[in-house]
Motif scaffolding. Structure first.
Motif, PDB file in Angstrom:
ATOM      1  N   MET A  82      -7.749   2.931  -2.843  1.00 24.15           N
ATOM      2  CA  MET A  82      -6.727   3.977  -2.929  1.00 24.15           C
ATOM      3  C   MET A  82      -6.258   4.152  -4.363  1.00 24.15           C
ATOM      4  O   MET A  82      -6.157   5.266  -4.883  1.00 24.15           O
ATOM      5  N   SER A  83      -5.978   3.040  -5.036  1.00 23.29           N
ATOM      6  CA  SER A  83      -5.493   3.114  -6.410  1.00 23.29           C
ATOM      7  C   SER A  83      -6.541   3.711  -7.335  1.00 23.29           C
ATOM      8  O   SER A  83      -6.221   4.522  -8.216  1.00 23.29           O
ATOM      9  N   TYR A  96      -6.659   7.489  -7.725  1.00 23.15           N
ATOM     10  CA  TYR A  96      -5.641   8.052  -8.616  1.00 23.15           C
ATOM     11  C   TYR A  96      -5.931   7.694 -10.075  1.00 23.15           C
ATOM     12  O   TYR A  96      -5.695   8.497 -10.986  1.00 23.15           O
ATOM     13  N   ILE A 108      -6.557  -1.254  -0.717  1.00 26.44           N
ATOM     14  CA  ILE A 108      -5.534  -0.991  -1.738  1.00 26.44           C
ATOM     15  C   ILE A 108      -6.196  -0.641  -3.067  1.00 26.44           C
ATOM     16  O   ILE A 108      -5.788   0.308  -3.758  1.00 26.44           O
ATOM     17  N   LYS A 114       1.664   9.421  -5.761  1.00 19.08           N
ATOM     18  CA  LYS A 114       1.913  10.788  -5.282  1.00 19.08           C
ATOM     19  C   LYS A 114       3.051  11.451  -6.048  1.00 19.08           C
ATOM     20  O   LYS A 114       2.987  12.654  -6.356  1.00 19.08           O
ATOM     21  N   GLU A 142       1.017   3.896  -3.141  1.00 17.87           N
ATOM     22  CA  GLU A 142       0.551   5.257  -2.884  1.00 17.87           C
ATOM     23  C   GLU A 142       1.647   6.276  -3.140  1.00 17.87           C
ATOM     24  O   GLU A 142       1.400   7.340  -3.733  1.00 17.87           O
ATOM     25  N   TYR A 177       0.836  -1.202   0.000  1.00 19.11           N
ATOM     26  CA  TYR A 177       0.000   0.000   0.000  1.00 19.11           C
ATOM     27  C   TYR A 177       0.871   1.252   0.000  1.00 19.11           C
ATOM     28  O   TYR A 177       0.665   2.166  -0.821  1.00 19.11           O
TER      29      TYR A 177
END
Length: 591
Positions: free
Chosen positions: A316-317, A320, A313, A281, A277, A273
Protein backbone atom coordinates in the motif's frame (compact mmCIF):
# COMPACT_ATOMS: atom_id res chain seq x y z
CA UNK A 1 58.54 -0.32 0.14
CA UNK A 2 61.44 -2.48 1.25
CA UNK A 3 61.22 -1.12 4.80
CA UNK A 4 57.67 -2.44 5.22
CA UNK A 5 57.19 -5.79 6.92
CA UNK A 6 55.04 -7.96 4.65
CA UNK A 7 52.67 -10.82 5.48
CA UNK A 8 52.19 -13.33 2.64
CA UNK A 9 48.52 -14.26 2.80
CA UNK A 10 47.17 -17.45 1.27
CA UNK A 11 43.92 -17.44 -0.65
CA UNK A 12 41.00 -17.46 1.82
CA UNK A 13 37.25 -17.98 1.46
CA UNK A 14 35.04 -14.93 1.05
CA UNK A 15 33.20 -15.77 4.26
CA UNK A 16 36.15 -14.22 6.09
CA UNK A 17 35.85 -10.44 6.31
CA UNK A 18 38.69 -9.27 4.11
CA UNK A 19 38.30 -6.34 1.73
CA UNK A 20 35.81 -3.54 2.04
CA UNK A 21 34.78 -0.54 0.03
CA UNK A 22 33.34 2.36 2.00
CA UNK A 23 31.05 4.73 0.16
CA UNK A 24 30.96 7.36 2.88
CA UNK A 25 29.25 10.70 2.32
CA UNK A 26 32.31 12.85 2.31
CA UNK A 27 34.64 14.86 0.10
CA UNK A 28 36.45 14.84 -3.20
CA UNK A 29 40.01 13.59 -3.52
CA UNK A 30 42.64 16.01 -2.28
CA UNK A 31 46.35 16.11 -2.97
CA UNK A 32 48.97 14.89 -0.55
CA UNK A 33 52.47 13.50 -0.50
CA UNK A 34 52.46 9.80 -1.25
CA UNK A 35 48.71 9.65 -1.90
CA UNK A 36 47.37 7.34 -4.56
CA UNK A 37 45.62 9.22 -7.33
CA UNK A 38 42.57 7.38 -8.67
CA UNK A 39 42.27 7.43 -12.44
CA UNK A 40 39.09 8.81 -13.88
CA UNK A 41 37.12 8.09 -17.02
CA UNK A 42 35.31 10.59 -19.19
CA UNK A 43 32.11 12.02 -17.79
CA UNK A 44 28.82 12.48 -19.56
CA UNK A 45 28.53 16.03 -20.84
CA UNK A 46 25.83 18.27 -19.38
CA UNK A 47 22.98 19.46 -21.59
CA UNK A 48 24.58 18.05 -24.71
CA UNK A 49 27.80 20.04 -24.35
CA UNK A 50 31.13 18.47 -25.19
CA UNK A 51 33.28 17.18 -22.35
CA UNK A 52 35.83 19.75 -21.16
CA UNK A 53 39.09 19.36 -19.30
CA UNK A 54 38.45 20.93 -15.89
CA UNK A 55 41.82 20.22 -14.37
CA UNK A 56 45.27 20.28 -15.85
CA UNK A 57 47.02 18.30 -13.17
CA UNK A 58 46.84 16.60 -9.82
CA UNK A 59 49.42 15.29 -7.41
CA UNK A 60 52.10 12.81 -8.25
CA UNK A 61 51.21 9.24 -8.98
CA UNK A 62 52.16 8.32 -5.44
CA UNK A 63 53.21 4.92 -4.24
CA UNK A 64 50.79 2.83 -6.19
CA UNK A 65 49.26 4.43 -9.26
CA UNK A 66 52.36 4.73 -11.40
CA UNK A 67 54.31 7.78 -12.40
CA UNK A 68 53.02 10.90 -14.07
CA UNK A 69 50.21 13.34 -13.40
CA UNK A 70 46.60 12.43 -12.90
CA UNK A 71 44.33 14.41 -15.19
CA UNK A 72 40.60 14.63 -14.85
CA UNK A 73 37.95 15.27 -17.46
CA UNK A 74 34.30 16.08 -17.10
CA UNK A 75 32.12 16.68 -14.13
CA UNK A 76 34.21 15.79 -11.07
CA UNK A 77 37.61 16.76 -12.40
CA UNK A 78 38.47 20.07 -10.76
CA UNK A 79 41.56 19.30 -8.72
CA UNK A 80 43.09 22.74 -9.20
CA UNK A 81 41.58 24.21 -6.05
CA UNK A 82 38.99 26.30 -7.89
CA UNK A 83 35.55 25.31 -6.58
CA UNK A 84 33.93 26.36 -9.82
CA UNK A 85 30.54 27.98 -10.14
CA UNK A 86 27.44 27.16 -8.20
CA UNK A 87 25.21 24.56 -9.88
CA UNK A 88 21.64 25.57 -10.58
CA UNK A 89 19.06 24.68 -7.98
CA UNK A 90 15.43 23.73 -8.37
CA UNK A 91 12.34 24.64 -6.43
CA UNK A 92 12.38 21.22 -4.80
CA UNK A 93 16.15 20.92 -4.42
CA UNK A 94 18.86 22.54 -2.39
CA UNK A 95 19.23 26.29 -2.43
CA UNK A 96 22.96 26.87 -2.45
CA UNK A 97 25.26 29.58 -1.20
CA UNK A 98 28.70 30.09 -2.67
CA UNK A 99 30.75 26.86 -2.46
CA UNK A 100 33.72 28.80 -1.08
CA UNK A 101 31.80 29.37 2.18
CA UNK A 102 30.94 25.70 2.70
CA UNK A 103 32.48 23.51 5.33
CA UNK A 104 33.18 19.86 4.61
CA UNK A 105 29.57 18.74 4.41
CA UNK A 106 28.91 15.01 4.24
CA UNK A 107 26.06 13.54 2.24
CA UNK A 108 23.32 11.24 3.54
CA UNK A 109 21.10 8.93 1.54
CA UNK A 110 17.91 7.30 2.68
CA UNK A 111 17.34 3.89 4.22
CA UNK A 112 19.20 4.12 7.54
CA UNK A 113 17.75 2.45 10.65
CA UNK A 114 18.53 4.46 13.78
CA UNK A 115 21.19 2.77 15.93
CA UNK A 116 19.48 4.02 19.08
CA UNK A 117 17.37 0.86 18.99
CA UNK A 118 20.54 -1.24 19.35
CA UNK A 119 21.56 0.77 22.43
CA UNK A 120 18.10 0.47 23.98
CA UNK A 121 18.12 -3.31 23.62
CA UNK A 122 21.50 -3.50 25.37
CA UNK A 123 20.17 -1.28 28.17
CA UNK A 124 17.18 -3.62 28.49
CA UNK A 125 19.51 -6.62 28.92
CA UNK A 126 18.90 -8.01 25.42
CA UNK A 127 21.66 -9.00 22.99
CA UNK A 128 20.46 -7.55 19.66
CA UNK A 129 19.93 -9.89 16.73
CA UNK A 130 21.26 -8.90 13.32
CA UNK A 131 17.68 -8.03 12.35
CA UNK A 132 17.64 -5.32 15.04
CA UNK A 133 20.29 -3.08 13.49
CA UNK A 134 21.92 -2.21 10.21
CA UNK A 135 25.14 -0.71 8.93
CA UNK A 136 23.47 2.38 7.47
CA UNK A 137 22.27 3.48 10.90
CA UNK A 138 25.66 2.74 12.49
CA UNK A 139 27.66 4.65 9.88
CA UNK A 140 25.28 7.62 10.12
CA UNK A 141 26.47 8.13 13.70
CA UNK A 142 30.03 8.89 12.55
CA UNK A 143 31.51 12.04 11.11
CA UNK A 144 34.79 12.01 9.22
CA UNK A 145 36.08 15.33 7.91
CA UNK A 146 37.73 14.82 4.52
CA UNK A 147 39.56 17.29 2.24
CA UNK A 148 37.61 20.22 0.85
CA UNK A 149 35.39 19.38 -2.13
CA UNK A 150 36.87 21.35 -5.01
CA UNK A 151 35.55 19.42 -8.00
CA UNK A 152 33.27 22.15 -9.31
CA UNK A 153 30.06 20.11 -9.02
CA UNK A 154 27.50 19.79 -6.26
CA UNK A 155 28.74 16.26 -5.43
CA UNK A 156 32.44 15.36 -5.38
CA UNK A 157 33.97 11.91 -5.42
CA UNK A 158 37.25 10.40 -4.17
CA UNK A 159 38.76 6.99 -3.47
CA UNK A 160 41.23 6.09 -0.70
CA UNK A 161 42.72 2.70 0.08
CA UNK A 162 43.62 0.98 3.34
CA UNK A 163 45.10 -2.49 3.94
CA UNK A 164 45.65 -4.10 7.35
CA UNK A 165 44.94 -7.34 9.15
CA UNK A 166 41.35 -7.60 10.45
CA UNK A 167 40.96 -6.49 14.07
CA UNK A 168 38.97 -9.69 14.71
CA UNK A 169 41.14 -12.42 13.23
CA UNK A 170 44.18 -10.86 11.54
CA UNK A 171 43.12 -11.86 8.02
CA UNK A 172 43.77 -9.44 5.17
CA UNK A 173 41.33 -6.52 5.30
CA UNK A 174 41.61 -4.10 2.39
CA UNK A 175 39.30 -1.11 2.45
CA UNK A 176 38.64 1.19 -0.46
CA UNK A 177 36.90 4.36 0.68
CA UNK A 178 34.64 6.03 -1.83
CA UNK A 179 33.89 9.52 -0.56
CA UNK A 180 31.03 11.82 -1.46
CA UNK A 181 30.39 15.35 -0.25
CA UNK A 182 29.16 18.65 -1.52
CA UNK A 183 30.70 22.13 -1.74
CA UNK A 184 27.25 23.63 -1.28
CA UNK A 185 26.39 25.27 2.03
CA UNK A 186 22.71 24.83 2.71
CA UNK A 187 20.56 26.62 5.23
CA UNK A 188 17.56 24.44 6.16
CA UNK A 189 15.52 27.64 6.11
CA UNK A 190 16.08 27.75 2.35
CA UNK A 191 14.44 24.38 1.85
CA UNK A 192 11.43 23.95 -0.44
CA UNK A 193 7.99 24.31 1.15
CA UNK A 194 6.47 21.21 2.75
CA UNK A 195 3.29 19.24 2.41
CA UNK A 196 3.61 17.13 5.56
CA UNK A 197 1.34 14.50 7.12
CA UNK A 198 2.23 13.24 10.60
CA UNK A 199 0.60 9.90 11.44
CA UNK A 200 0.58 9.30 15.19
CA UNK A 201 0.17 6.02 17.08
CA UNK A 202 -2.19 6.66 20.03
CA UNK A 203 -2.77 3.02 20.99
CA UNK A 204 -2.87 2.14 24.69
CA UNK A 205 0.77 1.04 24.85
CA UNK A 206 1.87 4.61 24.09
CA UNK A 207 1.03 5.44 27.73
CA UNK A 208 4.10 3.50 28.94
CA UNK A 209 7.73 4.65 29.25
CA UNK A 210 6.99 8.31 28.44
CA UNK A 211 6.30 7.44 24.80
CA UNK A 212 3.28 9.71 24.39
CA UNK A 213 5.22 12.48 26.15
CA UNK A 214 8.11 12.07 23.72
CA UNK A 215 5.65 12.35 20.83
CA UNK A 216 4.05 15.51 22.24
CA UNK A 217 7.44 17.14 22.81
CA UNK A 218 8.69 16.18 19.36
CA UNK A 219 5.60 17.37 17.52
CA UNK A 220 5.68 20.71 19.31
CA UNK A 221 9.31 21.15 18.21
CA UNK A 222 8.28 20.23 14.68
CA UNK A 223 5.42 22.75 14.67
CA UNK A 224 7.73 25.49 15.99
CA UNK A 225 10.25 24.77 13.22
CA UNK A 226 7.83 24.84 10.30
CA UNK A 227 7.38 27.91 8.11
CA UNK A 228 4.06 29.71 7.82
CA UNK A 229 3.65 28.56 4.22
CA UNK A 230 4.22 24.88 5.06
CA UNK A 231 1.16 22.62 4.97
CA UNK A 232 0.59 20.21 7.87
CA UNK A 233 -1.98 17.58 8.71
CA UNK A 234 -2.14 15.43 11.85
CA UNK A 235 -3.66 11.91 11.79
CA UNK A 236 -4.05 9.65 14.81
CA UNK A 237 -4.66 5.93 14.78
CA UNK A 238 -5.57 3.28 17.34
CA UNK A 239 -8.65 1.13 16.65
CA UNK A 240 -9.31 3.39 13.66
CA UNK A 241 -7.68 6.38 11.97
CA UNK A 242 -8.82 9.99 12.36
CA UNK A 243 -7.79 13.32 10.86
CA UNK A 244 -7.41 15.57 13.92
CA UNK A 245 -5.96 18.51 11.95
CA UNK A 246 -6.63 18.88 8.20
CA UNK A 247 -3.91 19.72 5.69
CA UNK A 248 -3.64 23.49 5.83
CA UNK A 249 -0.92 26.13 6.05
CA UNK A 250 0.70 26.36 9.47
CA UNK A 251 0.65 30.21 9.44
CA UNK A 252 -1.74 31.25 12.22
CA UNK A 253 -2.61 27.69 13.36
CA UNK A 254 0.40 27.03 15.62
CA UNK A 255 -1.45 27.52 18.90
CA UNK A 256 -4.32 25.33 17.67
CA UNK A 257 -1.93 22.61 16.54
CA UNK A 258 -0.08 22.64 19.88
CA UNK A 259 -3.40 22.29 21.70
CA UNK A 260 -4.28 19.25 19.59
CA UNK A 261 -0.86 17.69 20.22
CA UNK A 262 -0.95 18.34 23.98
CA UNK A 263 -4.40 16.76 24.14
CA UNK A 264 -3.42 13.44 22.53
CA UNK A 265 -4.85 10.49 24.49
CA UNK A 266 -3.47 6.96 24.13
CA UNK A 267 -5.96 4.06 24.17
CA UNK A 268 -7.04 1.10 22.06
CA UNK A 269 -5.23 -1.14 19.57
CA UNK A 270 -2.90 -0.42 16.64
CA UNK A 271 -4.46 -0.05 13.18
CA UNK A 272 -1.25 1.04 11.48
CA UNK A 273 -2.49 0.33 7.96
CA UNK A 274 -5.48 2.62 8.33
CA UNK A 275 -3.42 5.43 9.83
CA UNK A 276 -0.72 5.33 7.17
CA UNK A 277 -3.20 5.07 4.32
CA UNK A 278 -5.18 8.04 5.63
CA UNK A 279 -1.99 10.08 5.88
CA UNK A 280 -1.15 9.39 2.25
CA UNK A 281 -4.71 10.15 1.14
CA UNK A 282 -4.64 13.52 2.91
CA UNK A 283 -1.44 14.41 1.05
CA UNK A 284 -2.48 13.07 -2.34
CA UNK A 285 -5.44 15.45 -2.52
CA UNK A 286 -3.06 18.43 -2.39
CA UNK A 287 0.04 16.94 -4.03
CA UNK A 288 2.33 19.67 -5.35
CA UNK A 289 5.47 18.85 -7.35
CA UNK A 290 6.95 22.19 -6.25
CA UNK A 291 6.92 21.04 -2.61
CA UNK A 292 8.39 18.20 -0.61
CA UNK A 293 5.47 15.82 -0.05
CA UNK A 294 6.20 13.53 2.92
CA UNK A 295 4.53 11.41 5.59
CA UNK A 296 6.07 10.88 9.04
CA UNK A 297 4.80 7.69 10.71
CA UNK A 298 5.19 7.16 14.48
CA UNK A 299 4.61 3.78 16.13
CA UNK A 300 5.57 1.87 19.27
CA UNK A 301 4.35 -1.59 18.35
CA UNK A 302 3.10 -4.03 15.75
CA UNK A 303 -0.15 -3.78 13.82
CA UNK A 304 -2.94 -5.47 15.83
CA UNK A 305 -6.09 -4.18 14.13
CA UNK A 306 -7.33 -3.88 10.55
CA UNK A 307 -4.90 -5.12 7.89
CA UNK A 308 -1.88 -6.35 9.84
CA UNK A 309 0.36 -8.14 7.32
CA UNK A 310 3.72 -6.50 6.63
CA UNK A 311 3.53 -7.26 2.90
CA UNK A 312 0.12 -5.60 2.54
CA UNK A 313 1.28 -2.50 4.43
CA UNK A 314 4.45 -2.25 2.35
CA UNK A 315 2.54 -2.68 -0.92
CA UNK A 316 0.00 0.00 0.00
CA UNK A 317 2.74 2.44 0.95
CA UNK A 318 4.79 1.72 -2.16
CA UNK A 319 1.90 2.71 -4.41
CA UNK A 320 1.91 6.18 -2.87
CA UNK A 321 5.73 6.35 -2.83
CA UNK A 322 5.67 5.71 -6.58
CA UNK A 323 3.49 8.79 -6.97
CA UNK A 324 6.16 10.99 -5.37
CA UNK A 325 5.23 10.89 -1.69
CA UNK A 326 8.09 10.16 0.69
CA UNK A 327 7.93 8.40 4.06
CA UNK A 328 10.00 8.74 7.23
CA UNK A 329 9.32 6.38 10.15
CA UNK A 330 9.92 6.90 13.88
CA UNK A 331 9.86 4.06 16.42
CA UNK A 332 9.39 4.21 20.18
CA UNK A 333 10.04 1.55 22.84
CA UNK A 334 11.62 -1.85 22.20
CA UNK A 335 8.53 -3.63 20.87
CA UNK A 336 7.81 -1.84 17.60
CA UNK A 337 8.06 -3.69 14.29
CA UNK A 338 11.59 -2.57 13.39
CA UNK A 339 11.71 -4.57 10.15
CA UNK A 340 8.47 -3.11 8.85
CA UNK A 341 9.37 0.46 9.84
CA UNK A 342 12.78 0.12 8.16
CA UNK A 343 11.27 -1.36 4.99
CA UNK A 344 8.68 1.41 4.76
CA UNK A 345 11.32 4.11 5.10
CA UNK A 346 13.72 2.51 2.61
CA UNK A 347 11.17 2.33 -0.17
CA UNK A 348 9.79 5.76 0.80
CA UNK A 349 13.12 7.57 0.36
CA UNK A 350 13.41 8.21 4.11
CA UNK A 351 15.13 7.01 7.27
CA UNK A 352 13.92 5.13 10.34
CA UNK A 353 14.52 6.99 13.61
CA UNK A 354 14.24 5.79 17.18
CA UNK A 355 13.31 7.96 20.18
CA UNK A 356 15.40 6.46 22.95
CA UNK A 357 15.38 9.51 25.25
CA UNK A 358 14.43 13.18 25.43
CA UNK A 359 17.68 14.15 23.70
CA UNK A 360 16.83 11.98 20.71
CA UNK A 361 13.43 13.70 20.48
CA UNK A 362 15.09 17.08 20.05
CA UNK A 363 17.75 15.80 17.67
CA UNK A 364 15.34 13.96 15.38
CA UNK A 365 12.54 16.55 15.27
CA UNK A 366 14.81 19.54 14.69
CA UNK A 367 18.13 19.01 12.91
CA UNK A 368 17.55 15.61 11.30
CA UNK A 369 14.12 16.30 9.82
CA UNK A 370 15.12 19.82 8.78
CA UNK A 371 18.03 18.61 6.68
CA UNK A 372 16.21 15.54 5.36
CA UNK A 373 13.78 17.75 3.45
CA UNK A 374 16.54 19.39 1.35
CA UNK A 375 17.71 17.04 -1.44
CA UNK A 376 21.04 18.03 -2.97
CA UNK A 377 20.78 15.64 -5.94
CA UNK A 378 18.38 13.10 -7.39
CA UNK A 379 18.64 9.62 -8.94
CA UNK A 380 22.18 8.99 -7.73
CA UNK A 381 23.59 5.73 -9.08
CA UNK A 382 26.68 3.89 -7.86
CA UNK A 383 28.17 0.80 -9.45
CA UNK A 384 31.29 -1.18 -8.72
CA UNK A 385 33.21 -3.84 -10.62
CA UNK A 386 36.02 -5.73 -8.90
CA UNK A 387 39.45 -5.75 -10.52
CA UNK A 388 40.68 -8.86 -12.31
CA UNK A 389 42.58 -10.18 -9.27
CA UNK A 390 39.77 -9.55 -6.76
CA UNK A 391 36.39 -11.21 -6.20
CA UNK A 392 33.27 -9.42 -4.99
CA UNK A 393 31.86 -10.64 -1.68
CA UNK A 394 28.98 -8.54 -0.36
CA UNK A 395 27.78 -4.98 0.15
CA UNK A 396 27.18 -3.57 3.63
CA UNK A 397 25.41 -0.28 4.26
CA UNK A 398 22.21 -0.22 2.23
CA UNK A 399 19.47 -2.64 1.25
CA UNK A 400 19.22 -0.75 -2.05
CA UNK A 401 22.37 -2.48 -3.26
CA UNK A 402 21.89 -5.13 -5.96
CA UNK A 403 24.64 -7.69 -6.58
CA UNK A 404 26.05 -8.42 -10.00
CA UNK A 405 28.50 -11.13 -11.03
CA UNK A 406 31.55 -8.92 -10.46
CA UNK A 407 30.21 -6.27 -8.10
CA UNK A 408 26.91 -4.47 -7.83
CA UNK A 409 24.83 -1.36 -8.33
CA UNK A 410 22.73 0.95 -6.19
CA UNK A 411 20.06 3.47 -7.20
CA UNK A 412 19.26 6.18 -4.63
CA UNK A 413 16.22 8.41 -5.35
CA UNK A 414 17.55 11.43 -3.42
CA UNK A 415 20.64 12.36 -1.42
CA UNK A 416 20.79 14.99 1.31
CA UNK A 417 23.32 16.99 3.29
CA UNK A 418 24.09 15.61 6.74
CA UNK A 419 23.94 18.12 9.57
CA UNK A 420 26.93 17.15 11.75
CA UNK A 421 29.90 19.44 11.14
CA UNK A 422 32.63 17.54 13.01
CA UNK A 423 33.27 14.45 15.13
CA UNK A 424 32.94 16.68 18.19
CA UNK A 425 29.47 17.83 17.08
CA UNK A 426 27.61 15.71 19.63
CA UNK A 427 24.53 16.66 21.66
CA UNK A 428 24.54 16.91 25.45
CA UNK A 429 22.75 13.53 25.53
CA UNK A 430 25.38 11.88 23.33
CA UNK A 431 23.37 12.15 20.12
CA UNK A 432 25.51 11.54 17.03
CA UNK A 433 22.94 11.34 14.26
CA UNK A 434 23.58 13.15 11.01
CA UNK A 435 27.18 12.16 10.30
CA UNK A 436 26.50 10.91 6.78
CA UNK A 437 25.99 7.58 5.01
CA UNK A 438 28.39 4.77 4.18
CA UNK A 439 28.53 1.76 1.91
CA UNK A 440 30.98 -1.10 2.46
CA UNK A 441 31.81 -3.62 -0.25
CA UNK A 442 33.68 -6.78 0.72
CA UNK A 443 36.13 -8.23 -1.79
CA UNK A 444 38.95 -10.75 -1.63
CA UNK A 445 42.16 -11.32 -3.64
CA UNK A 446 41.57 -14.33 -5.89
CA UNK A 447 45.27 -15.05 -6.45
CA UNK A 448 48.19 -15.78 -4.14
CA UNK A 449 51.93 -16.26 -4.38
CA UNK A 450 51.57 -19.88 -5.47
CA UNK A 451 49.93 -18.79 -8.73
CA UNK A 452 53.34 -17.59 -9.95
CA UNK A 453 52.11 -14.22 -11.21
CA UNK A 454 54.70 -11.46 -11.37
CA UNK A 455 52.43 -8.75 -9.94
CA UNK A 456 53.77 -5.57 -8.38
CA UNK A 457 50.37 -3.86 -8.26
CA UNK A 458 46.74 -4.68 -8.99
CA UNK A 459 43.56 -2.78 -9.78
CA UNK A 460 41.17 -3.18 -6.84
CA UNK A 461 37.97 -1.85 -8.40
CA UNK A 462 36.31 0.49 -10.86
CA UNK A 463 33.53 2.71 -9.52
CA UNK A 464 30.95 4.61 -11.60
CA UNK A 465 28.76 7.38 -10.24
CA UNK A 466 26.03 9.53 -11.77
CA UNK A 467 23.29 11.82 -10.48
CA UNK A 468 20.60 14.19 -11.74
CA UNK A 469 21.15 17.83 -10.95
CA UNK A 470 18.14 19.70 -9.45
CA UNK A 471 16.83 22.44 -11.68
CA UNK A 472 18.61 21.53 -14.91
CA UNK A 473 17.95 17.76 -14.92
CA UNK A 474 21.50 17.39 -16.28
CA UNK A 475 22.99 13.95 -15.71
CA UNK A 476 26.48 14.26 -14.20
CA UNK A 477 28.67 11.14 -14.26
CA UNK A 478 32.18 9.95 -13.60
CA UNK A 479 34.28 6.79 -13.39
CA UNK A 480 37.21 6.11 -11.04
CA UNK A 481 39.62 3.21 -10.70
CA UNK A 482 42.21 2.59 -8.01
CA UNK A 483 45.22 0.26 -7.73
CA UNK A 484 46.93 -1.45 -4.82
CA UNK A 485 50.71 -0.81 -5.15
CA UNK A 486 51.69 -4.37 -4.22
CA UNK A 487 50.69 -7.89 -5.13
CA UNK A 488 47.09 -8.42 -3.87
CA UNK A 489 48.10 -11.15 -1.42
CA UNK A 490 50.65 -8.98 0.43
CA UNK A 491 49.55 -7.33 3.69
CA UNK A 492 51.93 -4.89 5.46
CA UNK A 493 52.07 -5.76 9.17
CA UNK A 494 51.62 -2.11 10.14
CA UNK A 495 49.08 -1.48 7.44
CA UNK A 496 48.97 0.48 4.21
CA UNK A 497 46.78 3.59 4.39
CA UNK A 498 46.64 5.84 1.35
CA UNK A 499 45.01 9.18 2.10
CA UNK A 500 45.91 12.88 2.24
CA UNK A 501 45.29 12.43 5.98
CA UNK A 502 45.91 8.99 7.49
CA UNK A 503 43.42 9.72 10.27
CA UNK A 504 40.60 9.69 7.71
CA UNK A 505 41.14 6.22 6.34
CA UNK A 506 42.17 4.74 9.69
CA UNK A 507 38.96 5.90 11.39
CA UNK A 508 36.90 4.41 8.56
CA UNK A 509 38.82 1.14 8.87
CA UNK A 510 38.09 1.00 12.61
CA UNK A 511 34.40 1.90 12.09
CA UNK A 512 34.07 -0.96 9.64
CA UNK A 513 35.67 -3.48 11.99
CA UNK A 514 33.48 -2.36 14.92
CA UNK A 515 30.29 -2.82 12.91
CA UNK A 516 31.34 -6.25 11.66
CA UNK A 517 32.20 -7.18 15.27
CA UNK A 518 28.64 -6.31 16.35
CA UNK A 519 27.28 -8.35 13.47
CA UNK A 520 29.53 -11.37 13.95
CA UNK A 521 29.11 -11.39 17.76
CA UNK A 522 25.34 -11.31 17.40
CA UNK A 523 25.33 -14.19 14.92
CA UNK A 524 27.68 -16.28 17.07
CA UNK A 525 25.68 -15.60 20.24
CA UNK A 526 22.42 -16.82 18.70
CA UNK A 527 23.99 -19.67 16.70
CA UNK A 528 25.41 -21.57 19.67
CA UNK A 529 28.79 -19.90 19.89
CA UNK A 530 28.45 -17.41 22.78
CA UNK A 531 32.00 -18.01 24.05
CA UNK A 532 33.41 -17.22 20.60
CA UNK A 533 31.17 -14.13 20.48
CA UNK A 534 32.60 -12.84 23.74
CA UNK A 535 36.15 -13.61 22.62
CA UNK A 536 35.65 -11.71 19.38
CA UNK A 537 34.36 -8.69 21.31
CA UNK A 538 37.33 -8.81 23.69
CA UNK A 539 39.79 -8.75 20.80
CA UNK A 540 38.07 -5.83 19.08
CA UNK A 541 37.74 -3.91 22.38
CA UNK A 542 41.50 -4.25 22.91
CA UNK A 543 42.24 -3.02 19.38
CA UNK A 544 39.82 -0.08 19.60
CA UNK A 545 41.17 0.94 23.00
CA UNK A 546 44.70 0.86 21.60
CA UNK A 547 43.65 2.90 18.55
CA UNK A 548 41.61 5.48 20.44
CA UNK A 549 44.24 6.01 23.13
CA UNK A 550 46.18 7.74 20.35
CA UNK A 551 43.43 9.67 18.51
CA UNK A 552 40.76 10.22 21.19
CA UNK A 553 37.88 10.28 18.69
CA UNK A 554 34.51 10.82 20.37
CA UNK A 555 32.59 8.70 17.84
CA UNK A 556 34.89 5.76 18.47
CA UNK A 557 34.67 6.34 22.24
CA UNK A 558 30.88 5.89 22.10
CA UNK A 559 31.33 2.81 19.87
CA UNK A 560 33.79 1.38 22.37
CA UNK A 561 31.25 1.77 25.17
CA UNK A 562 28.69 -0.20 23.12
CA UNK A 563 31.25 -2.95 22.53
CA UNK A 564 31.93 -3.08 26.28
CA UNK A 565 28.19 -3.08 27.10
CA UNK A 566 27.61 -5.99 24.72
CA UNK A 567 30.59 -7.89 26.19
CA UNK A 568 29.46 -7.19 29.78
CA UNK A 569 25.93 -8.36 28.99
CA UNK A 570 27.31 -11.71 27.80
CA UNK A 571 29.63 -11.96 30.82
CA UNK A 572 26.69 -11.27 33.16
CA UNK A 573 24.94 -14.29 31.64
CA UNK A 574 27.88 -16.49 32.68
CA UNK A 575 29.46 -16.75 29.25
CA UNK A 576 33.17 -17.47 29.63
CA UNK A 577 35.99 -16.88 27.16
CA UNK A 578 37.19 -19.77 24.97
CA UNK A 579 39.99 -21.79 26.55
CA UNK A 580 42.49 -20.77 23.87
CA UNK A 581 41.57 -17.08 23.96
CA UNK A 582 44.30 -14.48 23.82
CA UNK A 583 44.55 -10.83 22.83
CA UNK A 584 47.31 -9.98 20.32
CA UNK A 585 50.36 -8.32 21.85
CA UNK A 586 49.78 -5.28 19.63
CA UNK A 587 45.98 -5.06 19.09
CA UNK A 588 46.25 -1.98 16.82
CA UNK A 589 49.45 -2.61 14.86
CA UNK A 590 49.14 0.52 12.72
CA UNK A 591 50.23 2.86 15.55
Amino acid sequence: MSAINIIHTSRAPLAVACIFLLAACMSSHGEGDGALEPTRGDSVAKNGEADSELAGGGGSGGSGSGSGTSTTSGSFGNTSGDPGTNPATADTGAAATAPQTATNTNIAFSGAADFGYFRSLLEAGIVPTTADFDAAGFFAEHHTALPEPVCGERICLQLMLGVLGSLMNGNNCTMLQLGLNSPIAIDPQDRPPLNLAVVIDVSGSMNTDQKIDFVRDGLNLLIDGMRDSDMLTLITYSDAATVVAPLEEVSLRRAELRTIVDGLVAEGSTNLYAGLELGFKELSGSYDSGRQNRVILLSDGVATAGITGDAAILDMSYAYNSDGMGLTTIGLGTDFNAGLMRGLAEQGDGNTYFLENAGAVSEVFTEELSYFTVPVAFDLQLSLEAGTYYDFGRAVGSSLWQDTARGGTMDIPSVFLAHRESAADVTADGGRRGGGSALMIELMPNVDESDGLDLTSAQVATVDISFREPGTDAIISDQLTIDYPMAPWLTPTTGFFDSPDLAIIQKSFVMLNIYVAFEEASMLFYAGGPAEARGLLERVIAAVEDYNAEVNDIDIEYDLQMLIDMRDLMAAQGIELPGDFEVPADPWPAD
